[in-house]
Structures are given as C-alpha cells and as structure tokens.
Design a protein around this motif. Structure first.
Motif, PDB file in Angstrom:
ATOM      1  N   ALA A 194       0.809  -1.220   0.000  1.00  0.00           N
ATOM      2  CA  ALA A 194       0.000   0.000   0.000  1.00  0.00           C
ATOM      3  C   ALA A 194       0.843   1.272   0.000  1.00  0.00           C
ATOM      4  CB  ALA A 194      -0.941   0.005   1.206  1.00  0.00           C
ATOM      5  N   SER A 195       2.136   1.170   0.302  1.00  0.00           N
ATOM      6  CA  SER A 195       2.986   2.369   0.288  1.00  0.00           C
ATOM      7  C   SER A 195       3.159   2.929  -1.121  1.00  0.00           C
ATOM      8  CB  SER A 195       4.361   2.050   0.886  1.00  0.00           C
ATOM      9  OG  SER A 195       5.104   1.193   0.038  1.00  0.00           O
ATOM     10  N   ARG A 196       2.789   2.150  -2.130  1.00  0.00           N
ATOM     11  CA  ARG A 196       2.914   2.586  -3.522  1.00  0.00           C
ATOM     12  C   ARG A 196       1.607   3.163  -4.068  1.00  0.00           C
ATOM     13  NH1 ARG A 196       7.704   0.572  -5.504  1.00  0.00           N
ATOM     14  NH2 ARG A 196       7.046   1.023  -7.644  1.00  0.00           N
ATOM     15  N   PHE A 197       0.660   3.442  -3.184  1.00  0.00           N
ATOM     16  CA  PHE A 197      -0.677   3.906  -3.589  1.00  0.00           C
ATOM     17  C   PHE A 197      -0.619   5.050  -4.586  1.00  0.00           C
ATOM     18  CE2 PHE A 197      -4.278   6.783  -3.020  1.00  0.00           C
ATOM     19  CZ  PHE A 197      -5.349   5.931  -3.192  1.00  0.00           C
ATOM     20  N   ARG A 198       0.231   6.040  -4.338  1.00  0.00           N
ATOM     21  CA  ARG A 198       0.280   7.225  -5.206  1.00  0.00           C
ATOM     22  C   ARG A 198       0.733   6.898  -6.626  1.00  0.00           C
ATOM     23  NH1 ARG A 198       3.999  11.001  -1.635  1.00  0.00           N
ATOM     24  NH2 ARG A 198       4.915   8.940  -1.295  1.00  0.00           N
ATOM     25  N   SER A 199       1.404   5.750  -6.794  1.00  0.00           N
ATOM     26  CA  SER A 199       1.938   5.392  -8.109  1.00  0.00           C
ATOM     27  C   SER A 199       1.025   4.451  -8.889  1.00  0.00           C
ATOM     28  CB  SER A 199       3.315   4.736  -7.950  1.00  0.00           C
ATOM     29  OG  SER A 199       4.234   5.614  -7.349  1.00  0.00           O
ATOM     30  N   TRP A 200       0.010   3.885  -8.240  1.00  0.00           N
ATOM     31  CA  TRP A 200      -0.839   2.902  -8.910  1.00  0.00           C
ATOM     32  C   TRP A 200      -1.609   3.530 -10.061  1.00  0.00           C
ATOM     33  CZ3 TRP A 200      -3.409   0.973  -3.766  1.00  0.00           C
ATOM     34  CH2 TRP A 200      -2.504   0.171  -3.073  1.00  0.00           C
ATOM     35  N   ASN A 201      -1.900   2.707 -11.081  1.00  0.00           N
ATOM     36  CA  ASN A 201      -2.776   3.165 -12.142  1.00  0.00           C
ATOM     37  C   ASN A 201      -4.237   3.088 -11.670  1.00  0.00           C
ATOM     38  OD1 ASN A 201      -3.551   0.465 -12.401  1.00  0.00           O
ATOM     39  ND2 ASN A 201      -2.308   0.104 -14.226  1.00  0.00           N
ATOM     40  N   ALA A 202      -5.121   3.682 -12.429  1.00  0.00           N
ATOM     41  CA  ALA A 202      -6.515   3.818 -12.000  1.00  0.00           C
ATOM     42  C   ALA A 202      -7.213   2.482 -11.742  1.00  0.00           C
ATOM     43  CB  ALA A 202      -7.297   4.635 -13.035  1.00  0.00           C
ATOM     44  N   PRO A 203      -7.035   1.449 -12.574  1.00  0.00           N
ATOM     45  CA  PRO A 203      -7.719   0.184 -12.314  1.00  0.00           C
ATOM     46  C   PRO A 203      -7.306  -0.461 -10.991  1.00  0.00           C
ATOM     47  CG  PRO A 203      -6.977   0.280 -14.585  1.00  0.00           C
ATOM     48  CD  PRO A 203      -6.348   1.434 -13.887  1.00  0.00           C
ATOM     49  N   VAL A 204      -6.007  -0.434 -10.658  1.00  0.00           N
ATOM     50  CA  VAL A 204      -5.546  -1.025  -9.399  1.00  0.00           C
ATOM     51  C   VAL A 204      -6.074  -0.223  -8.222  1.00  0.00           C
ATOM     52  CG1 VAL A 204      -3.505  -1.496  -7.984  1.00  0.00           C
ATOM     53  CG2 VAL A 204      -3.509  -2.096 -10.414  1.00  0.00           C
ATOM     54  N   ARG A 205      -6.029   1.102  -8.330  1.00  0.00           N
ATOM     55  CA  ARG A 205      -6.534   1.955  -7.246  1.00  0.00           C
ATOM     56  C   ARG A 205      -8.026   1.711  -7.042  1.00  0.00           C
ATOM     57  NH1 ARG A 205      -4.776   8.174  -7.009  1.00  0.00           N
ATOM     58  NH2 ARG A 205      -2.779   7.077  -7.065  1.00  0.00           N
ATOM     59  N   ARG A 206      -8.754   1.585  -8.146  1.00  0.00           N
ATOM     60  CA  ARG A 206     -10.192   1.319  -8.043  1.00  0.00           C
ATOM     61  C   ARG A 206     -10.453   0.006  -7.309  1.00  0.00           C
ATOM     62  NH1 ARG A 206     -14.189   0.100 -13.262  1.00  0.00           N
ATOM     63  NH2 ARG A 206     -16.055  -0.524 -12.038  1.00  0.00           N
ATOM     64  N   TYR A 207      -9.716  -1.032  -7.670  1.00  0.00           N
ATOM     65  CA  TYR A 207      -9.921  -2.342  -7.046  1.00  0.00           C
ATOM     66  C   TYR A 207      -9.655  -2.278  -5.545  1.00  0.00           C
ATOM     67  CZ  TYR A 207      -9.273  -7.157  -5.668  1.00  0.00           C
ATOM     68  OH  TYR A 207      -9.369  -8.356  -5.009  1.00  0.00           O
ATOM     69  N   VAL A 208      -8.516  -1.690  -5.162  1.00  0.00           N
ATOM     70  CA  VAL A 208      -8.149  -1.646  -3.745  1.00  0.00           C
ATOM     71  C   VAL A 208      -9.143  -0.799  -2.959  1.00  0.00           C
ATOM     72  CG1 VAL A 208      -6.388  -0.888  -2.096  1.00  0.00           C
ATOM     73  CG2 VAL A 208      -5.710  -2.093  -4.178  1.00  0.00           C
ATOM     74  N   GLU A 209      -9.545   0.338  -3.498  1.00  0.00           N
ATOM     75  CA  GLU A 209     -10.497   1.200  -2.793  1.00  0.00           C
ATOM     76  C   GLU A 209     -11.832   0.489  -2.587  1.00  0.00           C
ATOM     77  OE1 GLU A 209     -10.487   4.700  -5.203  1.00  0.00           O
ATOM     78  OE2 GLU A 209      -8.918   5.681  -3.981  1.00  0.00           O
ATOM     79  N   GLU A 210     -12.273  -0.281  -3.587  1.00  0.00           N
ATOM     80  CA  GLU A 210     -13.527  -1.018  -3.432  1.00  0.00           C
ATOM     81  C   GLU A 210     -13.414  -2.096  -2.361  1.00  0.00           C
ATOM     82  OE1 GLU A 210     -15.325  -0.470  -7.969  1.00  0.00           O
ATOM     83  OE2 GLU A 210     -14.598  -2.431  -7.299  1.00  0.00           O
ATOM     84  N   CYS A 211     -12.250  -2.733  -2.279  1.00  0.00           N
ATOM     85  CA  CYS A 211     -12.038  -3.733  -1.227  1.00  0.00           C
ATOM     86  C   CYS A 211     -12.057  -3.079   0.153  1.00  0.00           C
ATOM     87  CB  CYS A 211     -10.718  -4.459  -1.437  1.00  0.00           C
ATOM     88  SG  CYS A 211     -10.665  -5.569  -2.856  1.00  0.00           S
ATOM     89  N   ILE A 212     -11.397  -1.927   0.275  1.00  0.00           N
ATOM     90  CA  ILE A 212     -11.323  -1.225   1.560  1.00  0.00           C
ATOM     91  C   ILE A 212     -12.697  -0.708   1.997  1.00  0.00           C
ATOM     92  CG2 ILE A 212     -10.377   0.826   2.693  1.00  0.00           C
ATOM     93  CD1 ILE A 212      -7.820   0.389   1.059  1.00  0.00           C
ATOM     94  N   ASP A 213     -13.552  -0.369   1.036  1.00  0.00           N
ATOM     95  CA  ASP A 213     -14.896   0.122   1.364  1.00  0.00           C
ATOM     96  C   ASP A 213     -15.735  -0.926   2.087  1.00  0.00           C
ATOM     97  OD1 ASP A 213     -14.433   2.610   0.337  1.00  0.00           O
ATOM     98  OD2 ASP A 213     -15.333   2.203  -1.615  1.00  0.00           O
ATOM     99  N   GLY A 214     -15.378  -2.198   1.933  1.00  0.00           N
ATOM    100  CA  GLY A 214     -16.026  -3.263   2.690  1.00  0.00           C
ATOM    101  C   GLY A 214     -17.500  -3.426   2.410  1.00  0.00           C
ATOM    102  N   GLU A 215     -18.253  -3.738   3.453  1.00  0.00           N
ATOM    103  CA  GLU A 215     -19.678  -4.039   3.305  1.00  0.00           C
ATOM    104  C   GLU A 215     -20.478  -2.860   2.786  1.00  0.00           C
ATOM    105  OE1 GLU A 215     -21.059  -5.513   7.022  1.00  0.00           O
ATOM    106  OE2 GLU A 215     -19.906  -7.373   6.908  1.00  0.00           O
TER     107      GLU A 215
END
Length: 337
Positions: free
Chosen positions: A210-231
């Motif tokens: 997760a320390s590389r968050f600022r460098s991720w492309n949009a699809p990876v960021r979208r996936y991780v953010e959706e996972c973190i949003d949880g229920e």
C-alpha cells in the motif's frame, strides 16, 4: 496419532507410474529439494554463523545482496548442476546465463531460479523462500546465448517454491496439479502434507504494498479502494489486506486459504516494466497458481503467454483466485489502461 505420509521419493515414483514423469526430472526435483533443505539449515543458523547481513556486492539489478543471497545461489548452482539433462541455469543473482553444455540437445532442461526471495526479511526473522522453474528444449541449440532461454511460461514442465518459515515447505507442480511437502526435521525427508492444493474461485483477502498507492494506475486503485470500502461499498463484503514483502510467503498463503496478490506495473516502476522478474518469479508462480485453479495476469494478458525479451525482464503481476483476477483485468480493459 501418527499419519503415514508419502515421502517425496515415493510421490515422484507414483507420478512416474501414473503420468510418465521422467526419471531425470525426478532426480532434478530431489536435487532441488536438497538445495532447499540446506538453505533452510543455513537460515536457521544464520545468527550463529553471522551471515544474515549484507554482502559487499550487488546483483545484476543493482540491488545490494545479502550474504544468504549469495550462499543460496551457490547451493542451487551446485546441486542443480548434478542432473545430466540440465543445459543451462538462469539465476536472479547472476548477470549471464550459465551454460553447462557446449551443445544442448532437444530434451535438455533449462532451470530458472530465484535462490532467496524476500531476503530483506532475514534480519527481522520473517519468512523467505526460493522459486524455481524448468523448461525442456524443443530442439537442439547451435548457439549459446542469453536469447536462447527466452521461452514463454506456458512451456514450463515444472515449477515450484520452498518457503522457509516455522517449517520448511516444498510446493511444486509437474503439470498434474499442485502438491505441498513439509520437511520433517531430523529425518532429512520431505513428506506430503498438502496434496492436490486448490484455490477457491472467490476470496475476501488481497495482498499489495500500500505504500505505492500514489503510483498505482486507476484500475488497481479502483480495485483496492472497493475492497477497503467493505460491506458499505460496491463489493458488499469485508476484505482483509496482507503484505509480507516476500512473494513466496504471499503465494503460499493464497494457496492455503485463497486471496489475490498484486505487484502491478505503476508510475514508479513503469520504466522497468514492473518490479518482479518474469522468468524466475512470475512464470513459475503463475504456473503454480493456474495448476491450482487460479489465474495469473499482468492486468492486460495472461502471464504465461508473455514472450520474454530479456532473461532478467520485469513484469506486472496480479495472481490468485480467478474471480478477483478477472475483475481486475476487466477494470484495466474498461480504463483502456
């Protein structure tokens, strides 16, 4: 209660009878198992031998080597050279391909390996591992060159890894599923403890730095953010995030209980093509994941279909439970990225 478990030798003999496993491959796998057992011993005794620190050298990627990187590499070189069918060795720690034969023939083996993955974990006593892959030559070679080992991962005939944790695991596939063995201390034997390992289609766990968050492309960021949003998010369930800085440890956990592992190409590593190496990290782990029913992708294509352009080539890596990897691929497709 004592459980009568198959030894590695008995398992390989059964594979020879059932599936025609070549005897030379049996011998090579036993040599690899010996290498892993010796490396595990060196790691356990590292504090007493004063070999956990950095060596005064860098590998071909410009990374400072640990003393155990060098030791593990030498152990693999020594034992994998025993098999008469091995024509060449390709190591993360050595710039050039090591040719063992002047005139490699059809049917000879090429062995690729990362002798000690995650060695930055050594000083804090966390899990590290070794990764290996074997390809069989489809024709005689008239010229020895680095280009001769640039073979797609789909041509692998064997791949696996060893995990040096609370116990020493040896997990591999020869194209007939994935099986896991554990070294029984005091006996010198690897015993079958995890037969026919399979991944579930779905998961509630992902692994990414997760320390590389600022460098991720949009699809990876979208996936991780959706996972973190949880229920409360579009996924409608809670996800756990893991990161151990060892690909072997991450993939082993995923094989044991499901998940998805991401080390994608991002803005910070795009000039290199990604972080992880194709031939001796992504390809063997991709082979294992697929044999266990999962999927291994760059985000844009199947890893095992990628044509290598260099024997130390880096690549984007997303692998694990099939549904999650396919979702991340869809996000890449939708973004046109």
């Amino acid at each position: 209660m004592t459980i009568d478990r198959l030894t590695l030798r008995k398992f390989l003999l059964q594979e020879k009878e059932k599936h025609g496993l070549d005897q030379d491959m049996m011998l090579l796998l036993e040599d690899i198992a010996t290498s892993c057992r010796i490396i595990a011993h060196q790691i356990r005794n590292g504090p007493f031998l004063d070999i956990l620190g950095a060596a005064e050298t860098e590998n071909v990627q410009g990374e400072t080597q640990k003393q155990l990187d060098v030791i593990a590499n030498d152990i693999f070189l020594s034992h994998c050279s025993n098999c008469a069918r091995v024509a060449a060795l390709v190591s993360e720690e050595i710039d050039e391909v090591i040719w063992l034969k002047d005139r490699p023939r059809k049917g000879d083996y090429l062995v690729y390996f990362d002798p000690l993955d995650g060695s930055s974990n050594l000083n804090v006593n966390l899990s590290v591992g070794s990764i290996f892959s074997v390809v069989e030559l489809e024709e005689d070679l008239s010229e020895l060159s680095n280009e001769a080992v640039l073979i797609r991962g789909s041509e692998q005939i064997c791949a696996g890894y060893s995990l040096y944790g609370p116990s020493t695991s040896l997990v591999f596939s020869t194209g007939q599923g994935v099986n896991g063995f554990t070294h029984k201390i005091g006996s010198g034997e690897f015993l079958l403890t995890f037969p026919d390992m399979k991944l579930p289609a779905e998961t509630g766990e992902f692994a990414i730095n997760a320390s590389r968050f600022r460098s991720w492309n949009a699809p990876v960021r979208r996936y991780v953010e959706e996972c973190i949003d949880g229920e409360d998010g579009v996924r409608g369930k809670t996800f756990n995030m893991r990161w151990t800085a060892s690909m072997v440890a991450e993939i082993h956990r995923i094989l044991m209980r499901g998940g998805v592992f991401l080390y994608p190409r991002d803005a910070a590593n795009a000039h290199m093509g990604g972080k992880l190496r194709l031939l001796y990290e992504a390809n063997p782990m991709g082979f294992i994941i697929e044999q266990a029913g999962g999927r291994a992708s760059t985000g844009w294509e199947r890893i095992l279909d990628v044509q290598p352009t260099g024997h130390h080539q880096r690549i984007s890596v997303i692998m694990g439970c099939r549904d999650e990897v396919e979702l991340i691929e869809r996000y890449h497709d939708e973004a046109g990225d």
